[in-house]
Design a protein around this motif. Structure first.
Motif, short mmCIF file in Angstrom:
data_model
loop_
_atom_site.label_atom_id
_atom_site.label_comp_id
_atom_site.label_asym_id
_atom_site.label_seq_id
_atom_site.Cartn_x
_atom_site.Cartn_y
_atom_site.Cartn_z
N ASN A 34 0.90 -1.33 0.06
CA ASN A 34 0.00 0.11 -0.07
C ASN A 34 0.90 1.25 0.09
N LEU A 35 2.09 1.06 0.15
CA LEU A 35 3.03 2.17 0.22
C LEU A 35 2.74 3.09 -0.97
N TRP A 36 2.72 4.44 -0.74
CA TRP A 36 2.46 5.44 -1.80
C TRP A 36 3.92 5.58 -2.38
N THR A 37 3.79 6.12 -3.87
CA THR A 37 5.04 6.06 -4.30
C THR A 37 5.71 7.49 -4.28
N GLN A 38 4.73 8.64 -3.98
CA GLN A 38 5.06 9.92 -4.05
C GLN A 38 6.03 10.19 -2.81
N GLU A 39 6.88 11.51 -3.00
CA GLU A 39 7.57 12.10 -2.29
C GLU A 39 6.84 12.02 -0.58
N SER A 40 7.56 11.64 0.16
CA SER A 40 6.97 11.73 1.83
C SER A 40 8.04 11.53 2.70
N VAL A 41 7.16 11.78 4.10
CA VAL A 41 7.88 11.50 5.08
C VAL A 41 7.42 10.20 5.72
N LEU A 42 8.35 9.28 6.18
CA LEU A 42 7.93 8.10 7.05
C LEU A 42 8.27 8.31 8.32
N GLU A 43 7.27 7.89 9.23
CA GLU A 43 7.74 8.71 10.53
C GLU A 43 7.34 7.63 11.55
N ASN A 44 8.08 7.52 12.51
CA ASN A 44 7.79 6.53 13.62
C ASN A 44 6.46 6.64 14.28
N LEU A 45 5.95 5.22 14.39
CA LEU A 45 4.51 5.43 15.26
C LEU A 45 4.78 5.73 16.56
N VAL A 46 3.85 6.77 17.13
CA VAL A 46 3.92 7.11 18.51
C VAL A 46 2.97 6.41 19.03
N ASP A 47 3.07 5.85 20.26
CA ASP A 47 2.23 5.18 21.17
C ASP A 47 1.47 6.17 21.84
N ILE A 48 0.33 6.68 21.29
CA ILE A 48 -0.23 7.90 21.67
C ILE A 48 -1.30 7.51 23.02
N ASP A 49 -0.97 8.55 24.01
CA ASP A 49 -1.93 8.44 25.20
C ASP A 49 -2.95 9.61 25.00
N LYS A 50 -2.58 10.53 24.47
CA LYS A 50 -3.26 11.82 24.11
C LYS A 50 -3.13 12.67 23.07
N GLU A 51 -4.04 13.26 22.40
CA GLU A 51 -3.53 13.99 21.15
C GLU A 51 -3.97 15.52 21.73
N LEU A 52 -3.00 16.38 21.75
CA LEU A 52 -3.21 17.61 22.29
C LEU A 52 -2.84 18.72 21.33
N SER A 53 -3.26 20.02 21.72
CA SER A 53 -2.88 21.15 20.66
C SER A 53 -2.66 22.40 21.69
N VAL A 54 -1.86 23.24 21.29
CA VAL A 54 -1.61 24.56 21.89
C VAL A 54 -1.56 25.57 20.66
N ILE A 55 -2.34 26.49 20.89
CA ILE A 55 -2.30 27.67 20.08
C ILE A 55 -1.24 28.80 20.46
N VAL A 56 -0.72 29.38 19.70
CA VAL A 56 0.58 30.30 20.18
C VAL A 56 0.54 31.70 19.23
N ALA A 57 0.33 32.75 19.72
CA ALA A 57 0.21 33.91 18.73
C ALA A 57 1.40 34.99 19.09
N LYS A 58 2.01 35.48 17.91
CA LYS A 58 2.89 36.53 18.30
C LYS A 58 2.69 37.54 17.39
N ASN A 59 2.57 39.18 17.68
CA ASN A 59 2.47 39.94 16.82
C ASN A 59 3.74 40.58 16.42
N GLU A 60 3.69 41.74 15.64
CA GLU A 60 4.99 42.09 14.76
C GLU A 60 6.00 42.76 15.96
N ASN A 61 5.26 43.22 17.03
CA ASN A 61 6.31 44.12 18.00
C ASN A 61 6.76 42.98 18.99
N GLY A 62 6.67 41.64 18.62
CA GLY A 62 7.11 40.37 19.51
C GLY A 62 6.54 40.02 20.61
#
Ligand code: ADP
Length: 379
Positions: free
Chosen positions: A167-195
């Motif tokens: 099933n491997l796709w032939t297109q250019e890709s990243v092959l990545e180690n499988l993580v044994d996931i406990d939780k999927e999380l997200s953090v949103i970070v913002a920066k303005n031009e003033n830093g």
């Protein structure tokens, strides 16, 4: 000093993409005195009727250049845009937020992974595949991610057993180690031009394995202080390395050994921040306005527990949308419906979401599950 331009109200803000993220941004920002211009190929997109709308392809160099020329600032609500045209707009003196350089890095999974590696941001180990299966060293199981063109779980596949090699796709890709996931999380970070930099409280995402689209968000996430510390370091390291103003959603995996990894980053507003509309003192959309206009960043404190349920088009239903159960949901307290102005539903299409507030995580989960059982998006 804050950008003088902001002090003259009525900025012309140009947005590439007219989907729900742009719609909710404009909806929030209309309380200020600016003008919103949107470029999208679909004249029935979520922003078409609430902005100065131009029908056109945001992947086309000339179209983006023409659209951006007379704007005070150009931004994106989707990252698959013509970034060369954005670079040219920068050269011509138009403000582009986030800048074309970070958009180009994020557009390509390979560049994105190399960016994490170079900046010592923990992300699963990977190998680059550019065509031939013979040279692959990574062991099964692993995750294959197409370099370009992936979105909402498409362009990502898990190879679990030796049988899966075919099933491997032939297109250019990243092959990545499988993580044994406990939780999927997200953090949103913002920066303005003033830093100035501000992060939102961490959100936990609970996925629907069938559709591969995220299903519930829960905020704040149930994580230890130690996990929070790792995330603070990652967010800080990311925003400093990105070298661009912007609002970024960093998707994270917490593995079963307590280590946090970056999955990927979106250089824009994100589904994982939707509950901030009612759950936080300011939403991601307000924060994005501050970023785009280089205004002081807003506070992001949470009020109790908040959650979000995506309203996604049901399997086997295509056509004019009906929201079954909506009247029942509208009777519920501390429950907020957001629809995206899309007339047609398709299986898996994101049509809207519902935010919920609660005093405890248990109450929140109960409410979300109850609402999920009431609502169906059908044709
Ligand atoms: P997309 O950009 O299309 O949303 P993602 O890269 O976020 O795709 O991958 C989709 C889902 O696949 C993730 O939410 C996660 O559940 C799973 N996944 C991706 N990478 C890995 C990995 N290295 N290990 C384990 N699961 C992964």
């Amino acid at each position: 000093m804050y950008n003088q331009k902001k002090l003259s109200i009525n900025m012309k803000i140009g947005i590439l993409g007219g989907g729900q993220l742009g719609r909710m941004f404009i909806q929030e920002a209309l309380k200020y005195d600016d003008e919103f211009y949107v470029l999208d190929p679909n004249p029935e997109c979520s922003c078409a009727n609430i902005s100065h709308f131009t029908r056109g392809d945001f992947n086309d160099y000339d179209t983006v250049l023409e659209f951006g020329r007379d704007k005070d600032v150009v931004t994106i609500e989707i990252e698959h845009v013509n970034a060369d045209a954005l670079e040219e707009l920068e050269n011509q003196g138009v403000r582009v937020v986030p800048n074309s350089k970070i958009i180009k890095i994020i557009q390509q999974k390979i560049l994105q992974k190399q960016f994490y590696e170079e900046n010592r941001i923990p992300s699963p180990e990977f190998e680059i595949m550019d065509g031939s299966e013979d040279e692959i060293k990574i062991q099964i199981p692993f995750v294959q991610k197409l370099n370009t063109g992936g979105y909402d779980g498409k362009g990502v596949q898990l190879l679990r057993s030796n049988d899966d090699w075919r099933n491997l796709w032939t297109q250019e890709s990243v092959l990545e180690n499988l993580v044994d996931i406990d939780k999927e999380l997200s953090v949103i970070v913002a920066k303005n031009e003033n830093g100035e930099i501000k992060t939102f409280p961490v959100t936990e995402m609970v996925a629907d394995p069938k559709l591969n689209l995220l299903d519930f968000n829960i905020c704040p996430a149930d994580i230890s202080d130690e996990t929070q510390k790792q995330i603070d370091v990652i967010a800080n390291q990311f925003i400093r390395s990105a070298d661009s103003a912007g609002l970024f959603a960093i998707e994270l995996f917490l593995d079963k050994n307590g280590k946090v990894w970056v999955n990927e980053t979106a250089p824009r507003l994100h589904n994982s921040g939707h509950q901030s509309q009612e759950g936080n003192s300011n939403s991601q959309f307000e924060q994005f306005y501050r970023v785009v206009t280089n205004s002081p960043l807003a506070d992001t404190e949470v009020f109790g527990f908040s959650g979000m349920l995506n309203l996604v088009g049901e399997e086997n239903h295509s056509g004019k949308v009906k929201y079954q159960g909506l009247q029942e949901v509208l009777k519920l307290p501390k429950t907020y419906v957001h629809l995206y102005g899309k007339k047609e539903t398709k299986p898996g299409r994101k049509m809207g979401h519902i935010n919920v507030l609660a005093d405890s995580r248990e109450e929140l989960m109960e409410k979300l599950i109850h609402i999920k059982s009431l609502m169906r998006v059908i044709a």
